[in-house]
Design an enzyme around this catalytic site. Structure first.
Site: not given
Ligand code: NAD
Length: 436
Positions: A153, A263
């Site tokens: 996404l 990303c």
């Molecule tokens: P983000 O930082 O917005 O959210 C991560 C969440 O995980 C935070 O709210 C944090 O508090 C929580 N968290 C961390 N450790 C935790 C634990 N032990 N228990 C419970 N919750 C915990 O990150 P994001 O942008 O959603 O990205 C997440 C993953 O998805 C990453 O690997 C990223 O590379 C990947 N990704 C992101 C996108 C994007 O557009 N943001 C798109 C595709 C993939």
């Protein structure tokens, strides 16, 4: 089906809300208690079009709930998604501490068969590592399977990307897990979304290879834009001519101030690192990373070329988020440019429809935050357009001209044309086209 999603950030929250909308019973979990309290109160901590409505609807229909207690949240879940952050370490590799901590915690609470799905972007081999961590930390013998299901996404269009993806990638060697994943995504099956079933390693690599390819495409057109300026060509037309070739395609051929966001920068660096760890090198991606870093410097040089030495100059900057329709400023080119402009002594009046609060966390009161583009332009010696929000596409150029101290528009997204801007008597500088 009962599903738990661990991590309620951009990916986790969208995944949880959309899976609930597909008809599943979903608990979104996060260790950030403040975030969970907000969500329980129906408040959405991020700016993402369409998300609020989908969250509210599914909360009301009792399909979506929130918890900051992982043990409680995963109770009875057949499928447990991991969507926590994987930020970059100093050396470019992905920091897996959150994924590993979650795997350990899942193991300690697992009482019946579950499919553990890794949605975070993780280096090749992480799925197997999660498998080992869970096996080593189970309190009693429980069967489980690990699946890699990378997320593609885009912020700003996350809900539609999740509900209408180009493809769904599922990496697992377990037939039982595959069947359960088909059930999770039944709604997408019905709209004939292509599915790629493969092993853990291939699924993990598909995500990095895709992001690195897109970053390469953006960087390619940025370098072509530089060449266009040197030879008197127009990058808009060059990109159009290229993109009409079915083998190339028009997407990601828009020149700009460099890619950013949460990303592409981290995933390209992580891919280089993964390759090195396996005795390989992906030199094309290494070059892309260097060129993209340089791109932001080129943007500042361009601004300096137009307005002269920056010390003491007041500039207006429109757009802070790394792209439109998000409040995310992680690795935003706009912030990198702002940092350099401040270092050179410029004073900045900034505006963004959604990302001002996030920007304030980095720059505090070093910037003058304005209520709209016109307030930002007031008394500035140039208007620099960095993020192509829709609200900047139809600015009242006459009004802007009267507010600016000097009529200079530096358009780092090519959203205007030299012809329309020149009618208002602006000096106009864009990318990969002649300036006027
Ligand atoms: P983000 O930082 O917005 O959210 C991560 C969440 O995980 C935070 O709210 C944090 O508090 C929580 N968290 C961390 N450790 C935790 C634990 N032990 N228990 C419970 N919750 C915990 O990150 P994001 O942008 O959603 O990205 C997440 C993953 O998805 C990453 O690997 C990223 O590379 C990947 N990704 C992101 C996108 C994007 O557009 N943001 C798109 C595709 C993939």
């Amino acid at each position: 089906m009962k599903i738990a999603v661990i991590g309620s950030g951009y990916v986790g929250l969208v995944t949880a809300a959309c899976l609930a909308d597909f008809g599943h019973f979903v608990t979104a979990i996060d260790k950030d208690q403040e975030k969970i309290a907000l969500l329980k109160a129906g408040k959405i901590p991020i700016y993402e079009i369409g998300l609020e409505e989908i969250v509210h609807r599914n909360m009301k229909e009792n399909r979506l709930s929130f918890s900051s207690n992982l043990g409680e949240g995963i109770k009875g879940a057949q499928v447990i998604f991991i969507g926590v952050g994987t930020p970059p370490r100093e050396d470019g590799s992905a920091d897996l501490q959150h994924v590993e901590a979650v795997a350990k915690e899942i193991a300690q609470h697992l009482t019946e068969y579950a499919v553990i799905v890794n949605k975070s972007t993780v280096p090749v081999g992480t799925g197997r590592r999660v498998q080992e961590i869970i096996s080593a930390n189970l309190r009693r013998p429980v069967e489980f399977a690990v699946v890699s299901n990378p997320e593609f996404l885009r912020e700003g269009t996350a809900v539609t990307d999740f509900t209408h993806p180009d493809r769904v990638v599922i990496g697992t060697e377990s037939e039982r897990a595959r069947k359960i994943m088909e059930e999770v995504y039944r709604t997408l099956y019905l709209i004939e979304t292509p599915f790629v079933f493969t092993n853990l390693e291939s699924a993990e690599l598909i995500k990095y290879a895709s992001n690195a390819f897109l970053a390469t495409k953006i960087t390619f057109i940025n370098e072509i834009a530089n060449l266009c300026e040197a030879v008197g060509a127009d990058v808009q037309v060059v990109a159009k001519g290229m993109g009409l070739d079915g083998r190339i395609g028009p997407k990601f051929l828009r020149t700009g101030p460099g890619y950013g966001g949460s990303c592409f920068p981290k995933d390209t660096r992580a891919l280089v690192r993964i390759a090195r760890d396996h005795g390989e090198s992906i030199t094309i991606v290494e070059t892309v990373i260097a060129a993209n870093e340089n791109r932001k410097k080129q943007m500042v040089e361009k601004i300096r070329r137009v307005v002269g030495p920056l010390a003491g100059k007041t500039l207006a900057v429109l757009g802070l988020a790394f792209k439109p329709n998000t409040d995310d400023v992680r690795e935003s080119p706009s912030l990198a440019i702002i940092r350099q402009l401040l270092d050179e002594g410029a004073q900045l009046r900034v505006h963004d429809p959604a990302a001002m609060e996030e920007t304030r966390k980095t720059f505090g009161e070093q910037l003058c935050y304005c209520n709209d583009p016109y307030e930002a332009a007031q008394g500035a010696e140039a208007l620099v357009l960095v993020t192509e929000w829709n609200c900047y596409r139809r600015l009242d150029l006459g009004r802007l001209r009267s507010l600016l101290q000097s009529p200079v528009l530096i358009d780092l997204r090519n959203i205007y044309t030299p012809e329309e801007v020149s009618k208002f008597g602006f000096r106009y500088e864009s990318l990969g086209r002649k300036s006027i």
